[in-house]
Design a protein around this motif. Structure first.
Motif, PDB file in Angstrom:
ATOM      1  N   PRO A 146       2.751   5.939  -8.048  1.00  0.00           N
ATOM      2  CA  PRO A 146       1.478   5.623  -8.709  1.00  0.00           C
ATOM      3  C   PRO A 146       1.659   5.197 -10.167  1.00  0.00           C
ATOM      4  CG  PRO A 146       1.739   7.992  -8.420  1.00  0.00           C
ATOM      5  CD  PRO A 146       2.863   7.364  -7.683  1.00  0.00           C
TER       6      PRO A 146
ATOM      7  N   THR B 211       5.591   3.300   7.401  1.00  0.00           N
ATOM      8  CA  THR B 211       5.526   4.530   6.620  1.00  0.00           C
ATOM      9  C   THR B 211       6.757   4.636   5.738  1.00  0.00           C
ATOM     10  OG1 THR B 211       6.588   5.772   8.420  1.00  0.00           O
ATOM     11  CG2 THR B 211       4.154   5.736   8.358  1.00  0.00           C
ATOM     12  N   THR B 212       6.642   5.429   4.678  1.00  0.00           N
ATOM     13  CA  THR B 212       7.740   5.653   3.742  1.00  0.00           C
ATOM     14  C   THR B 212       8.084   7.133   3.713  1.00  0.00           C
ATOM     15  OG1 THR B 212       7.013   3.793   2.386  1.00  0.00           O
ATOM     16  CG2 THR B 212       8.530   5.355   1.372  1.00  0.00           C
TER      17      THR B 212
ATOM     18  N   LEU C 272       2.454   1.694  -3.523  1.00  0.00           N
ATOM     19  CA  LEU C 272       1.492   2.211  -4.505  1.00  0.00           C
ATOM     20  C   LEU C 272       1.268   3.701  -4.329  1.00  0.00           C
ATOM     21  CD1 LEU C 272      -1.150  -0.669  -4.399  1.00  0.00           C
ATOM     22  CD2 LEU C 272       0.389  -0.127  -6.290  1.00  0.00           C
ATOM     23  N   GLU C 273       1.339   4.170  -3.098  1.00  0.00           N
ATOM     24  CA  GLU C 273       1.143   5.597  -2.849  1.00  0.00           C
ATOM     25  C   GLU C 273       2.341   6.419  -3.317  1.00  0.00           C
ATOM     26  OE1 GLU C 273       0.330   8.610   0.949  1.00  0.00           O
ATOM     27  OE2 GLU C 273       0.402   6.419   1.231  1.00  0.00           O
ATOM     28  N   ILE C 274       3.550   5.894  -3.132  1.00  0.00           N
ATOM     29  CA  ILE C 274       4.753   6.637  -3.502  1.00  0.00           C
ATOM     30  C   ILE C 274       4.967   6.611  -5.015  1.00  0.00           C
ATOM     31  CG2 ILE C 274       7.251   6.743  -3.234  1.00  0.00           C
ATOM     32  CD1 ILE C 274       5.721   7.621  -0.784  1.00  0.00           C
TER      33      ILE C 274
ATOM     34  N   TYR D 248      11.462   2.785   3.638  1.00  0.00           N
ATOM     35  CA  TYR D 248      10.267   2.245   4.287  1.00  0.00           C
ATOM     36  C   TYR D 248      10.630   1.735   5.673  1.00  0.00           C
ATOM     37  CZ  TYR D 248       6.295  -0.811   5.307  1.00  0.00           C
ATOM     38  OH  TYR D 248       5.214  -1.420   5.905  1.00  0.00           O
TER      39      TYR D 248
ATOM     40  N   LYS E  67       3.020   2.941 -12.733  1.00  0.00           N
ATOM     41  CA  LYS E  67       3.516   1.578 -12.651  1.00  0.00           C
ATOM     42  C   LYS E  67       4.625   1.267 -13.654  1.00  0.00           C
ATOM     43  CE  LYS E  67      -0.723  -0.230 -10.628  1.00  0.00           C
ATOM     44  NZ  LYS E  67      -1.799  -1.234 -10.681  1.00  0.00           N
TER      45      LYS E  67
ATOM     46  N   GLN F 164      13.736   6.328  -1.415  1.00  0.00           N
ATOM     47  CA  GLN F 164      12.602   6.180  -0.506  1.00  0.00           C
ATOM     48  C   GLN F 164      12.919   5.102   0.528  1.00  0.00           C
ATOM     49  OE1 GLN F 164      10.004   8.210  -0.685  1.00  0.00           O
ATOM     50  NE2 GLN F 164      10.677   9.196  -2.590  1.00  0.00           N
TER      51      GLN F 164
ATOM     52  N   ALA G 207       0.829  -1.207   0.000  1.00  0.00           N
ATOM     53  CA  ALA G 207       0.000   0.000   0.000  1.00  0.00           C
ATOM     54  C   ALA G 207       0.863   1.256   0.000  1.00  0.00           C
ATOM     55  CB  ALA G 207      -0.927  -0.014   1.211  1.00  0.00           C
ATOM     56  N   SER G 208       1.940   1.262   0.778  1.00  0.00           N
ATOM     57  CA  SER G 208       2.833   2.416   0.805  1.00  0.00           C
ATOM     58  C   SER G 208       3.558   2.586  -0.526  1.00  0.00           C
ATOM     59  CB  SER G 208       3.841   2.251   1.942  1.00  0.00           C
ATOM     60  OG  SER G 208       4.700   3.355   2.012  1.00  0.00           O
TER      61      SER G 208
END
Length: 538
Positions: A177, A271-272, A173-175, A265, A179, A263, A170-171
């Motif tokens: 978007p 959290t990232t 995919l947020e950082i 994690y 693909k 990035q 999930a983290s």
């Protein structure tokens, strides 16, 4: 706002009052620091097979501080497994031979030792402590720098830590978007086993340009001890790192991602965050000016097991001597501000250790700056343009590249030095001042005075222009002895009760009465001191 640099050495004395150590509750005396089955986390079966296949008899187990709570249980599990394996017969013939009554051959005894405290960093294999037990091998647990060792064989057990896969996806995919974004997946060693699972999950989610790193024993790799894309494409990738990396790794990864991002994690907070390496880089590059203006260096040995550390020390000593800078070789074990502050005359410390400990995250606690060999070579010009591998401890490459650069540049002609000035000052960009003591090993300038006497004879007198260099040890200038003579306030035991003066030759002249009587101080062990006479602290 930048904090001002300290002007005096920190006070090293401590409060003589000792508080009793907190006693842990009974249910926390032997906590398990890692979730999961002990034999799975610490890979006891693989360790036993490795010991038996190599026929080792004296085995040492090296644990970091955070895993010492499990050390006795792991040792007991290995001992039980070795006993059971020793009784097994690999074939019927071996079982029959073992029943011979006349056989007096004793079974081989295997001993397992726990290394509870390492000499240097916990990431390095402590061959020195293992040799105290006459060990045949070392089993290293936890995070490791994977630096090559010199003497003993090593088995690394990374003790896999748990990871919440869904929270990580999930983290991610947020950082990222998009693909189609090129991303390198990497992590600290305790999470390395999850990389392939994370890669498969992200590919199923639709990502098309991912590179999953794997572990290799190569600290000189662009990503230390990891596989990575080709050199011409690695700079176009973003890096997604699981777990908080060390400062040295942040600087190394940031150099690879100058046009992209790093990035990080955090598996605990799930959290990232983006790396703030630019501030670290500015701090490290600011130290280059300080290195040029400094005259006394301490070469700090922070490893005794990594390959080529001796050649690195020799290269550093030659490099500093060529630039007329004094160097002292020091080893203090694990670093802390109090230890280094004992050597107040040292202006810059150079750490020779593994690639993880090469960059000391000092947080402005150290009395003097702590730098790497590469930073010294770059500041003094020996590594500039030589493509040395940055802040990492690839010592063989460091020595080779510096020697190649020196050979290409040629020997510096001594006649090019200014004869009118024995020690030209160096401008320090950090302070905006000229530093006249940046080359203490340059020969001091002398002046010759000729005097006439009544009978017409002349006497030639040689005087030394720089009186700060009068302290000599074995015909060598000693800035440390000069510092002791001129700047240190404490001269030794009993000096507080007697007047000490110096004659024109620098010799001590004691005046006044005798010193005070020596009284017995605190005694005991760390868990219970006896203070003064009847005050017992336990």
């Amino acid at each position: 706002m930048t904090q001002p640099e300290p002007t005096i050495a920190p006070v090293l004395s401590t409060n003589p009052t000792y508080e009793p150590a907190a006693v842990p509750p009974s249910h926390l005396e032997n906590p398990s620091h890692l979730s999961g089955d002990l034999s799975t986390v610490y890979e006891t079966d693989r360790t036993i097979d490795w010991i038996l296949s190599n026929d080792y008899s004296r085995i040492t187990l090296q644990f970091p501080d955070e895993l010492l709570g499990d050390s006795t249980r792991v040792e007991k599990g290995l001992q039980d497994g070795l006993r059971r394996s020793g009784k097994k017969s690999s074939s019927v013939e071996e079982g029959v031979e073992s029943l011979e009554i006349a056989s007096d051959k004793p079974s081989k005894e295997r001993k397992v030792y726990i290394l509870a405290d390492t000499s240097y960093g916990s990431c390095c294999v402590d061959e020195v402590a293992a040799e105290h037990a006459a060990a045949d091998c070392i089993v290293h647990y936890g995070r490791a720098c994977l630096s090559p060792t010199n003497r003993l064989p090593v088995l690394h057990v990374f003790t896999t830590l748990p990871l919440d896969l869904q929270a990580l996806i999930a983290s991610f995919l947020e950082i990222f978007p998009d693909k189609s974004t090129p991303v390198i997946l990497t992590s600290s060693l305790p999470y390395a086993s999850h990389i392939s699972v994370v890669h498969s999950a992200l590919v199923e989610a639709g990502y098309t340009d991912l590179f999953a790193t794997s572990i290799i024993h190569s600290p000189s790799s662009p990503i230390p001890n990891r596989t990575c894309p080709s050199a011409d494409t690695i700079s176009t990738h973003h890096i997604f790192h699981i777990d908080q990396p060390l400062t040295s790794l942040i600087l190394t990864l940031s150099a690879l991602t100058s046009s992209t991002s790093l990035q990080i994690y955090d598996p605990k907070s799930k959290t990232t965050t983006a790396s703030v390496a630019s501030r670290l880089l500015r701090r490290r590059y600011a130290l280059l000016s300080h290195i040029r203006a400094s005259g006394v260096f301490g070469i700090l040995i922070n490893t005794l097991s990594s390959n080529n550390y001796l050649s690195t020390i020799t290269t550093l000593q030659a490099l500093l001597a060529k630039h007329y800078k004094k160097s002292y070789l020091v080893t203090v074990g694990k670093l802390n501000p109090a230890k280094l502050a004992n050597f107040a005359e040292v202006e810059v410390w150079i750490v020779v250790g593994c690639w993880e400990s090469a960059v000391v995250d000092e947080k402005r606690e150290m009395w003097r700056p702590v730098v790497t060999p590469w930073e010294v070579s770059a500041a003094l010009g020996a590594g500039e343009g030589a493509d040395v591998d940055g802040w990492r401890g690839d010592w063989e490459a460091f020595t080779t590249k510096v020697e190649e650069f020196e050979a290409a540049r040629g020997e510096v002609d001594d006649e090019e030095d200014d004869e009118d000035e024995s020690e030209p000052p160096v401008f320090d960009l950090r302070t905006g001042r000229y530093i006249s003591s940046s080359q203490p090993m340059r020969a001091p300038k002398t002046s010759i005075a000729i005097t006439s006497e009544e009978k017409g004879s002349t006497a030639v007198t040689t005087t030394q222009k720089d009186k700060s260099l009068t302290t000599m040890i074995n015909n060598q200038i000693s800035p440390a002895a000069e510092y002791l003579q001129q700047k240190r306030g404490w001269k030794g035991l009993g000096s507080d009760f007697a007047e000490v003066e110096y004659d024109k030759d620098g010799n001590e002249v004691w005046r006044g009465g005798e010193g005070a009587l020596v009284e017995q101080g605190r005694k005991g062990v760390a868990r219970g001191y006896v203070v003064h006479k009847e005050d017992d602290r336990t």
